[in-house]
Design a protein around this motif. Structure first.
Motif, PDB file in Angstrom:
ATOM      1  N   SER A  56      -7.174   5.498   5.174  1.00 26.66           N
ATOM      2  CA  SER A  56      -7.244   4.254   4.397  1.00 26.66           C
ATOM      3  C   SER A  56      -7.599   3.063   5.285  1.00 26.66           C
ATOM      4  O   SER A  56      -8.491   2.278   4.960  1.00 26.66           O
ATOM      5  CB  SER A  56      -5.908   4.004   3.690  1.00 26.66           C
ATOM      6  N   GLY A  57      -6.909   2.920   6.402  1.00 29.40           N
ATOM      7  CA  GLY A  57      -7.178   1.800   7.295  1.00 29.40           C
ATOM      8  C   GLY A  57      -8.528   1.900   7.982  1.00 29.40           C
ATOM      9  O   GLY A  57      -9.257   0.909   8.097  1.00 29.40           O
ATOM     10  N   VAL A  58      -8.892   3.100   8.433  1.00 30.67           N
ATOM     11  CA  VAL A  58     -10.163   3.293   9.147  1.00 30.67           C
ATOM     12  C   VAL A  58     -11.349   2.995   8.237  1.00 30.67           C
ATOM     13  O   VAL A  58     -12.314   2.318   8.643  1.00 30.67           O
ATOM     14  CB  VAL A  58     -10.244   4.729   9.704  1.00 30.67           C
ATOM     15  N   VAL A 305      -4.079  -3.371   2.648  1.00 26.90           N
ATOM     16  CA  VAL A 305      -5.168  -4.334   2.786  1.00 26.90           C
ATOM     17  C   VAL A 305      -4.643  -5.765   2.676  1.00 26.90           C
ATOM     18  O   VAL A 305      -5.151  -6.677   3.342  1.00 26.90           O
ATOM     19  CB  VAL A 305      -6.252  -4.060   1.724  1.00 26.90           C
ATOM     20  N   GLY A 306      -3.617  -5.961   1.864  1.00 25.53           N
ATOM     21  CA  GLY A 306      -3.075  -7.303   1.698  1.00 25.53           C
ATOM     22  C   GLY A 306      -2.235  -7.784   2.864  1.00 25.53           C
ATOM     23  O   GLY A 306      -2.055  -8.993   3.054  1.00 25.53           O
ATOM     24  N   ALA A 317      -2.917   4.169  14.162  1.00 24.26           N
ATOM     25  CA  ALA A 317      -1.848   4.299  13.168  1.00 24.26           C
ATOM     26  C   ALA A 317      -1.859   3.040  12.312  1.00 24.26           C
ATOM     27  O   ALA A 317      -1.014   2.152  12.479  1.00 24.26           O
ATOM     28  CB  ALA A 317      -0.501   4.487  13.845  1.00 24.26           C
ATOM     29  N   PRO A 318      -2.811   2.899  11.371  1.00 23.99           N
ATOM     30  CA  PRO A 318      -3.017   1.641  10.656  1.00 23.99           C
ATOM     31  C   PRO A 318      -1.793   1.126   9.900  1.00 23.99           C
ATOM     32  O   PRO A 318      -1.521  -0.069   9.920  1.00 23.99           O
ATOM     33  CB  PRO A 318      -4.162   1.974   9.681  1.00 23.99           C
ATOM     34  N   VAL A 319      -1.061   2.013   9.228  1.00 28.43           N
ATOM     35  CA  VAL A 319       0.061   1.564   8.406  1.00 28.43           C
ATOM     36  C   VAL A 319       1.182   0.996   9.270  1.00 28.43           C
ATOM     37  O   VAL A 319       1.671  -0.121   9.040  1.00 28.43           O
ATOM     38  CB  VAL A 319       0.585   2.709   7.523  1.00 28.43           C
ATOM     39  N   VAL A 335       7.915   4.564   9.500  1.00 30.20           N
ATOM     40  CA  VAL A 335       6.627   5.083   9.026  1.00 30.20           C
ATOM     41  C   VAL A 335       6.064   6.103  10.000  1.00 30.20           C
ATOM     42  O   VAL A 335       5.501   7.137   9.586  1.00 30.20           O
ATOM     43  CB  VAL A 335       5.633   3.926   8.816  1.00 30.20           C
ATOM     44  N   ASN A 336       6.190   5.854  11.296  1.00 29.55           N
ATOM     45  CA  ASN A 336       5.679   6.819  12.273  1.00 29.55           C
ATOM     46  C   ASN A 336       6.387   8.154  12.149  1.00 29.55           C
ATOM     47  O   ASN A 336       5.763   9.219  12.198  1.00 29.55           O
ATOM     48  CB  ASN A 336       5.868   6.264  13.687  1.00 29.55           C
ATOM     49  N   VAL A 337       7.712   8.112  11.959  1.00 28.57           N
ATOM     50  CA  VAL A 337       8.452   9.363  11.769  1.00 28.57           C
ATOM     51  C   VAL A 337       8.020  10.037  10.466  1.00 28.57           C
ATOM     52  O   VAL A 337       7.822  11.258  10.409  1.00 28.57           O
ATOM     53  CB  VAL A 337       9.977   9.095  11.759  1.00 28.57           C
ATOM     54  N   GLY A 338       7.859   9.219   9.407  1.00 25.77           N
ATOM     55  CA  GLY A 338       7.401   9.780   8.137  1.00 25.77           C
ATOM     56  C   GLY A 338       6.021  10.390   8.242  1.00 25.77           C
ATOM     57  O   GLY A 338       5.737  11.421   7.630  1.00 25.77           O
ATOM     58  N   ALA A 339       5.136   9.746   9.015  1.00 30.13           N
ATOM     59  CA  ALA A 339       3.787  10.281   9.190  1.00 30.13           C
ATOM     60  C   ALA A 339       3.824  11.627   9.908  1.00 30.13           C
ATOM     61  O   ALA A 339       3.054  12.541   9.578  1.00 30.13           O
ATOM     62  CB  ALA A 339       2.927   9.291   9.975  1.00 30.13           C
ATOM     63  N   LEU A 340       4.703  11.758  10.897  1.00 26.25           N
ATOM     64  CA  LEU A 340       4.841  13.041  11.590  1.00 26.25           C
ATOM     65  C   LEU A 340       5.216  14.142  10.611  1.00 26.25           C
ATOM     66  O   LEU A 340       4.649  15.240  10.624  1.00 26.25           O
ATOM     67  CB  LEU A 340       5.899  12.933  12.691  1.00 26.25           C
ATOM     68  N   LEU A 341       6.195  13.851   9.743  1.00 32.72           N
ATOM     69  CA  LEU A 341       6.617  14.837   8.753  1.00 32.72           C
ATOM     70  C   LEU A 341       5.492  15.121   7.761  1.00 32.72           C
ATOM     71  O   LEU A 341       5.250  16.274   7.396  1.00 32.72           O
ATOM     72  CB  LEU A 341       7.858  14.329   8.012  1.00 32.72           C
ATOM     73  N   ALA A 342       4.817  14.052   7.325  1.00 35.78           N
ATOM     74  CA  ALA A 342       3.749  14.215   6.349  1.00 35.78           C
ATOM     75  C   ALA A 342       2.621  15.087   6.882  1.00 35.78           C
ATOM     76  O   ALA A 342       2.155  16.017   6.217  1.00 35.78           O
ATOM     77  CB  ALA A 342       3.213  12.839   5.944  1.00 35.78           C
TER      78      ALA A 342
END
Length: 544
Positions: A56-58, A305-306, A317-319, A335-342
């Protein structure tokens, strides 16, 4: 020349009854473990991943600007149309293999091989890419908690490094988990999916408090010329126009890549043979999963984006970077921990799906039949899972594997197109087959799905199409030299697994049959001609 069941060697098609009989009467059959909830979790496990935490960020920073929100909407519409086609086919032919099996019944063996080969490309590439992205988030998580690795060690975590050792190690660990049994994997998956949905809700709630209206301006940035060295899109090459980034075409270009974020609903169909009451639960799990992910993705993209100017969203890691930039550092760590799990669950589900595709192709003889065996100890296609994991681990060692992102997208879109046409063809060739779900407004919806899929494929780079062509050429050669002659359908009389066949260390494998007095769960159900004009008992689009 090898004979076939229908007297042909080219264009032979798997009869629909045989697709069911091979499951119910197979010695090597998968246990039924998944209910509707498990299938929804399976879809969320693979769809909620790098698409929202990375792509999304990229894409906002480099391709479409704030209009990336529209790109997500376009990709969602395309995938919802495709999901409707997948839902009907999976409710009509609820056996493992997804688009590969649908094509075998609908179009024939040669086309099924091409679809299956495209699925292999999609899934192996997805696992390898996501494993590299996971290593980047792992390093960012350590840094967020104040843990700094020595440069001699940190270099092996870099997703762009020539030698990344973390990604293949992760793949081998998760492969071992998949090999030991689907039930264990599903339990782990459920816990992790709940955790990462909670993280996404946290991003939406916390991030919404820091949204600034000026960050949405200009919503569609002015178009920019593509670099001279950039590979043009196919539509740009056809129109002899060098479409660059941003502008209106940037929205569609970003949407073509963002389809990667939604890939996962199609993988639910690969678990049909693992599912209980698959005619009903597989379509429900597929459509519920796509709907839930669409809402989550668009909500997160609007907030992301907002929070920050789009030009600053192109980091690793945009978010989490956006949250840290607005002063919510604690949320960035979560969020970083959540991203690892995701990302970890994405890899797990992709490997499960890949093992099912290889399992089905091995059981059909198009690949070595040793892949079509179920381990007696683990009740899983252990050999197919091991091959899938090892192949992904080897691919992730390729230094430029992240550049292959569009390659897995074109593999998925190729399968989408076949499923759209498959709905129309099966409605014509097998109109009396029972369908647990029926696509509304046929032929309009399948044709819209086909047109949208082809349009997104045309917005991919010509270099991506060239690589895809090479991959398919390799597949055609393998089928011509091996699959065509070893196909189970071509050697129906002589093909069978011996009762003495074993997996190393597992002992003999015995026949698995339906219980006495209990009808098989899968069978080809046809509506009697005298009842064809009657209304379905449970509604038009979803019934038992």
């Amino acid at each position: 020349m090898a004979p076939s069941a229908n007297g042909q060697t080219v264009g032979r098609r798997l009869p629909v009854e045989s697709a069911f009989t091979r499951v119910e009467d197979a010695r090597h059959r998968l246990p039924r473990l998944f209910g509707r909830r498990d299938l929804v979790v399976l879809g969320l496990g693979v769809m909620i991943g790098s698409g929202i935490f990375k792509i999304s960020g990229v894409q906002a920073a480099n391709v479409s600007g704030p209009a990336v929100i529209l790109s997500f909407v376009i990709a969602a519409i395309v995938c919802l149309l495709a999901a409707a086609c997948y839902a009907e086919l999976s409710s009509t032919i609820p056996v493992s293999g997804s688009a590969y099996t649908f094509s075998y019944v609908t179009f024939g063996e040669a086309w099924a091989w091409l679809v299956g080969w495209a699925l292999v490309l999609e899934l192996v590439t997805a696992a390898a890419i996501v494993a590299r992205i996971w290593s980047e988030y792992f390093l960012a998580t350590l840094n967020g908690f104040g843990i700094t690795l020595p440069s001699t060690v940190a270099q092996f975590f870099d997703p762009h490094a020539k030698l990344n050792l973390v990604a293949p190690l992760l793949l081998l660990i998760l492969t071992a988990l998949i090999v030991t049994g689907t039930k264990l994997s599903a339990r782990v998956l459920t816990v992790v999916v709940i955790a990462k949905v909670a993280v996404i809700l946290l991003v939406v709630i916390v991030g919404a408090m820091h949204v600034k209206a000026e960050n949405y301006q200009p919503f569609v940035p002015p178009a920019r010329a593509a670099p001279a060295t950039a590979s043009p899109t196919v539509i740009g090459w056809i129109m002899d126009s060098s479409f660059g980034t941003f502008g209106t075409m940037g929205i569609f270009t970003a949407a073509s890549t963002i389809v990667f974020a939604y890939i996962g609903f199609d993988l639910i169909a690969t678990a049909s043979e693992d599912a209980r009451s698959p005619r009903k639960t597989v379509p429900q799990g597929m459509l519920l999963g796509v709907g839930a992910v669409t809402i989550l993705y668009i909500a997160v993209t609007v907030v992301l984006v907002g929070m920050r100017p789009y030009g600053r969203l192109g980091g690793g890691a945009p978010v989490s970077e956006a949250l840290a930039a607005v002063g919510v550092g604690w949320a960035a760590k979560v969020v970083n921990v959540g991203a690892l799990l995701a990302l970890m669950t994405v890899i797990m589900v992709v490997l499960i799906a890949q093992s099912r595709v290889l399992f089905n192709m091995g059981r059909d003889g198009l690949l070595p039949k040793s892949l079509g065996r179920v381990s007696r100890v683990y009740s899983s296609p252990a050999r197919a899972a091991a091959v899938a994991g090892i192949a992904a681990a080897l691919l992730t060692l390729y230094p430029k594997v992240l550049d292959l992102e569009e390659l897995l997208v074109i593999g998925a879109l190729f399968c989408f197109a076949f499923c759209a046409v498959g709905v129309l063809r099966l409605r014509r060739s097998e109109p009396n087959l029972e369908r647990g779900f029926r696509v509304p407004m046929v032929p309009l919806i399948p044709l819209l799905s086909l047109a949208a899929t082809v349009w997104l494929m045309l917005n991919l780079k010509t270099s991506t199409w060239a690589k895809f062509g090479v991959w398919m050429a390799i597949g055609i050669a393998i089928y011509a030299l091996y699959g065509r002659w070893h196909s189970r359908l071509a050697n129906e009389d002589s093909w069978d697994f011996d009762l003495g066949d074993t997996d190393p260390g597992t002992g003999g494998l015995h026949a698995i049959r339906a219980d006495q007095g209990r009808p098989p769960e899968l069978r080809a159900i046809r509506t009697p001609p005298e009842q064809q004009g009657q209304k379905p008992p449970r509604g038009k689009h979803m019934r038992n």
